[in-house]
Design a protein around this motif. Structure first.
Motif, PDB file in Angstrom:
ATOM      1  N   ARG A   1      -8.458  -6.140  -6.967  1.00  0.00           N
ATOM      2  CA  ARG A   1      -9.887  -5.802  -7.078  1.00  0.00           C
ATOM      3  C   ARG A   1     -10.174  -4.474  -6.375  1.00  0.00           C
ATOM      4  NH1 ARG A   1     -10.882 -11.270  -5.453  1.00  0.00           N
ATOM      5  NH2 ARG A   1     -12.217 -10.532  -3.781  1.00  0.00           N
ATOM      6  N   ILE A   2      -9.499  -4.235  -5.248  1.00  0.00           N
ATOM      7  CA  ILE A   2      -9.650  -2.948  -4.553  1.00  0.00           C
ATOM      8  C   ILE A   2      -9.144  -1.822  -5.450  1.00  0.00           C
ATOM      9  CG2 ILE A   2      -8.751  -1.558  -2.637  1.00  0.00           C
ATOM     10  CD1 ILE A   2      -8.893  -4.158  -0.930  1.00  0.00           C
ATOM     11  N   ALA A   3      -8.004  -2.029  -6.098  1.00  0.00           N
ATOM     12  CA  ALA A   3      -7.456  -1.005  -6.998  1.00  0.00           C
ATOM     13  C   ALA A   3      -8.429  -0.708  -8.131  1.00  0.00           C
ATOM     14  CB  ALA A   3      -6.106  -1.453  -7.556  1.00  0.00           C
ATOM     15  N   ARG A   4      -9.034  -1.748  -8.695  1.00  0.00           N
ATOM     16  CA  ARG A   4     -10.027  -1.533  -9.755  1.00  0.00           C
ATOM     17  C   ARG A   4     -11.200  -0.726  -9.223  1.00  0.00           C
ATOM     18  NH1 ARG A   4      -8.290  -6.645 -11.397  1.00  0.00           N
ATOM     19  NH2 ARG A   4      -9.838  -7.778 -10.214  1.00  0.00           N
ATOM     20  N   ALA A   5     -11.648  -1.049  -8.014  1.00  0.00           N
ATOM     21  CA  ALA A   5     -12.777  -0.326  -7.413  1.00  0.00           C
ATOM     22  C   ALA A   5     -12.407   1.130  -7.119  1.00  0.00           C
ATOM     23  CB  ALA A   5     -13.237  -1.022  -6.137  1.00  0.00           C
ATOM     24  N   GLN A   6     -11.161   1.368  -6.671  1.00  0.00           N
ATOM     25  CA  GLN A   6     -10.705   2.737  -6.416  1.00  0.00           C
ATOM     26  C   GLN A   6     -10.534   3.519  -7.718  1.00  0.00           C
ATOM     27  OE1 GLN A   6      -7.073   1.993  -4.202  1.00  0.00           O
ATOM     28  NE2 GLN A   6      -8.062   2.605  -2.290  1.00  0.00           N
TER      29      GLN A   6
ATOM     30  N   TRP B   1       0.854  -1.196   0.000  1.00  0.00           N
ATOM     31  CA  TRP B   1       0.000   0.000   0.000  1.00  0.00           C
ATOM     32  C   TRP B   1       0.885   1.240   0.000  1.00  0.00           C
ATOM     33  CZ3 TRP B   1      -5.059  -0.359  -0.663  1.00  0.00           C
ATOM     34  CH2 TRP B   1      -5.721  -1.518  -0.270  1.00  0.00           C
ATOM     35  N   THR B   2       0.470   2.278  -0.715  1.00  0.00           N
ATOM     36  CA  THR B   2       1.168   3.560  -0.648  1.00  0.00           C
ATOM     37  C   THR B   2       0.647   4.319   0.572  1.00  0.00           C
ATOM     38  OG1 THR B   2      -0.467   4.807  -1.917  1.00  0.00           O
ATOM     39  CG2 THR B   2       1.274   3.667  -3.169  1.00  0.00           C
ATOM     40  N   ASP B   3       1.316   5.403   0.913  1.00  0.00           N
ATOM     41  CA  ASP B   3       0.848   6.241   2.023  1.00  0.00           C
ATOM     42  C   ASP B   3      -0.517   6.868   1.727  1.00  0.00           C
ATOM     43  OD1 ASP B   3       3.161   5.669   3.423  1.00  0.00           O
ATOM     44  OD2 ASP B   3       4.167   7.540   2.848  1.00  0.00           O
ATOM     45  N   GLN B   4      -0.869   6.948   0.448  1.00  0.00           N
ATOM     46  CA  GLN B   4      -2.162   7.513   0.052  1.00  0.00           C
ATOM     47  C   GLN B   4      -3.262   6.453  -0.009  1.00  0.00           C
ATOM     48  OE1 GLN B   4       0.722   7.986  -1.894  1.00  0.00           O
ATOM     49  NE2 GLN B   4       1.181   9.848  -0.742  1.00  0.00           N
ATOM     50  N   GLY B   5      -2.949   5.218   0.381  1.00  0.00           N
ATOM     51  CA  GLY B   5      -3.952   4.163   0.407  1.00  0.00           C
ATOM     52  C   GLY B   5      -4.210   3.507  -0.931  1.00  0.00           C
ATOM     53  N   ARG B   6      -3.281   3.642  -1.869  1.00  0.00           N
ATOM     54  CA  ARG B   6      -3.419   2.981  -3.162  1.00  0.00           C
ATOM     55  C   ARG B   6      -2.555   1.723  -3.192  1.00  0.00           C
ATOM     56  NH1 ARG B   6      -2.352   8.131  -4.754  1.00  0.00           N
ATOM     57  NH2 ARG B   6      -4.198   9.359  -5.178  1.00  0.00           N
ATOM     58  N   VAL B   7      -2.940   0.809  -4.049  1.00  0.00           N
ATOM     59  CA  VAL B   7      -2.170  -0.416  -4.244  1.00  0.00           C
ATOM     60  C   VAL B   7      -0.996  -0.096  -5.161  1.00  0.00           C
ATOM     61  CG1 VAL B   7      -2.251  -2.752  -5.204  1.00  0.00           C
ATOM     62  CG2 VAL B   7      -4.207  -1.859  -3.928  1.00  0.00           C
TER      63      VAL B   7
ATOM     64  N   GLY C   1      -4.434 -13.088 -11.357  1.00  0.00           N
ATOM     65  CA  GLY C   1      -4.654 -11.644 -11.393  1.00  0.00           C
ATOM     66  C   GLY C   1      -6.055 -11.241 -10.962  1.00  0.00           C
ATOM     67  N   PRO C   2      -7.077 -11.797 -11.578  1.00  0.00           N
ATOM     68  CA  PRO C   2      -8.442 -11.404 -11.220  1.00  0.00           C
ATOM     69  C   PRO C   2      -8.867 -11.820  -9.806  1.00  0.00           C
ATOM     70  CG  PRO C   2      -8.404 -12.452 -13.382  1.00  0.00           C
ATOM     71  CD  PRO C   2      -7.044 -12.631 -12.787  1.00  0.00           C
ATOM     72  N   ARG C   3      -8.178 -12.789  -9.211  1.00  0.00           N
ATOM     73  CA  ARG C   3      -8.565 -13.269  -7.880  1.00  0.00           C
ATOM     74  C   ARG C   3      -7.969 -12.457  -6.737  1.00  0.00           C
ATOM     75  NH1 ARG C   3     -12.605 -15.985  -6.597  1.00  0.00           N
ATOM     76  NH2 ARG C   3     -11.446 -16.967  -4.926  1.00  0.00           N
ATOM     77  N   SER C   4      -6.985 -11.601  -7.013  1.00  0.00           N
ATOM     78  CA  SER C   4      -6.324 -10.841  -5.970  1.00  0.00           C
ATOM     79  C   SER C   4      -7.249  -9.776  -5.384  1.00  0.00           C
ATOM     80  CB  SER C   4      -5.074 -10.161  -6.525  1.00  0.00           C
ATOM     81  OG  SER C   4      -4.579  -9.212  -5.607  1.00  0.00           O
ATOM     82  N   MET C   5      -7.469  -9.832  -4.080  1.00  0.00           N
ATOM     83  CA  MET C   5      -8.323  -8.845  -3.436  1.00  0.00           C
ATOM     84  C   MET C   5      -7.740  -7.433  -3.579  1.00  0.00           C
ATOM     85  SD  MET C   5      -9.811  -8.628   0.431  1.00  0.00           S
ATOM     86  CE  MET C   5     -10.444 -10.273   0.300  1.00  0.00           C
TER      87      MET C   5
ATOM     88  N   ASP D   1      -6.756 -17.912  -1.574  1.00  0.00           N
ATOM     89  CA  ASP D   1      -6.808 -16.931  -0.485  1.00  0.00           C
ATOM     90  C   ASP D   1      -7.131 -15.517  -0.953  1.00  0.00           C
ATOM     91  OD1 ASP D   1      -5.990 -19.089   1.054  1.00  0.00           O
ATOM     92  OD2 ASP D   1      -3.880 -18.477   1.037  1.00  0.00           O
ATOM     93  N   GLU D   2      -7.303 -15.343  -2.269  1.00  0.00           N
ATOM     94  CA  GLU D   2      -7.535 -14.022  -2.858  1.00  0.00           C
ATOM     95  C   GLU D   2      -6.398 -13.065  -2.510  1.00  0.00           C
ATOM     96  OE1 GLU D   2     -11.510 -12.996  -1.548  1.00  0.00           O
ATOM     97  OE2 GLU D   2     -12.360 -14.113  -3.212  1.00  0.00           O
ATOM     98  N   GLY D   3      -5.183 -13.616  -2.495  1.00  0.00           N
ATOM     99  CA  GLY D   3      -4.002 -12.853  -2.107  1.00  0.00           C
ATOM    100  C   GLY D   3      -3.263 -12.267  -3.283  1.00  0.00           C
ATOM    101  N   HIS D   4      -1.959 -12.126  -3.115  1.00  0.00           N
ATOM    102  CA  HIS D   4      -1.113 -11.596  -4.175  1.00  0.00           C
ATOM    103  C   HIS D   4       0.317 -12.089  -3.972  1.00  0.00           C
ATOM    104  CE1 HIS D   4      -0.415  -8.728  -0.908  1.00  0.00           C
ATOM    105  NE2 HIS D   4       0.781  -8.549  -1.437  1.00  0.00           N
TER     106      HIS D   4
END
Length: 147
Positions: free
Chosen positions: A101-106, A21-27, A94-98, A62-65
Motif C-alpha cells: 500500500r505504501i508503494a502504491r501511495a509512493q 526497502w531499497t536505499d532510496q526508500g522504495r519497496v 496482496g491488497p492487505r500488505s502495508m 497483521d497487514e504484513g508481507h
C-alpha cells in the motif's frame, strides 16, 4: 532424528529480518514468481501442511508481507530482500500488505529480477492480478496454496 524423518525448518523459530526497502526508500518486489514459489501448486518448498495458509492469514491479520525465500538472509543466493511476487498477486494478501500500500501511495516500486537487476517502475505499470503469462514455468493461479 531417524533416517526416514525430514527436518522441516520453521521460520517462527528463527524469524528472518531481511530488509525489503531499497536505499532510496522504495519497496522491493520480485519481478516474477520464482520457480519454487510457495504460491505455486505442488508444495515445491516442502512446507508443513497449512503453513502457506497460515502465512496468508498472518499477512491479512497483521497487514504484513511474505519475503521471497530466494532473498532471505539464510538463502543460498545473494539477492537483496524483496516481497514475494506470489503474495503480491494473491487476491486477499496482496491488497492487505502495508508495504505494498505504501508503494502504491509512493507511485513507484522497485522490481528485483532473478539475475539481481533492479528496475524502478510506476506501481501502476505492473499487473495487479495474476495472469497465466506471468507464471512460467507453472500454470497455477496465485491464490492456490499448494496444499
Amino acid at each position: 532424528m531417524d533416517e526416514d524423518e525430514t527436518e522441516v525448518w520453521d521460520p517462527d523459530e528463527e524469524p528472518d529480518r531481511t530488509q525489503v526497502w531499497t536505499d532510496q526508500g522504495r519497496v522491493r518486489l520480485m519481478a516474477r514468481r520464482c520457480d519454487t514459489c510457495i504460491f505455486r501448486s505442488g508444495n515445491l518448498m516442502h512446507l508443513a501442511p497449512g503453513r502457506v495458509k497460515g502465512m496468508v492469514e498472518a499477512v491479512v491479520r497483521d497487514e504484513g508481507h511474505v519475503t521471497c525465500h530466494d532473498t532471505l538472509s539464510y538463502s543460498d543466493g545473494d539477492l537483496p530482500g524483496a516481497i514475494c511476487r506470489g503474495q503480491e498477486q494473491h487476491p486477499t494478501a496482496g491488497p492487505r500488505s502495508m508495504f505494498l500500500r505504501i508503494a502504491r501511495a509512493q507511485g513507484e516500486i522497485t522490481l528485483l529480477h532473478p539475475d539481481g537487476r533492479e528496475e524502478t517502475v510506476p506501481y501502476t505499470s505492473i499487473p495487479s492480478t495474476y495472469t497465466k503469462e506471468q507464471d512460467e514455468p507453472g500454470e497455477s493461479p496465485a491464490f492456490v496454496h499448494g496444499e
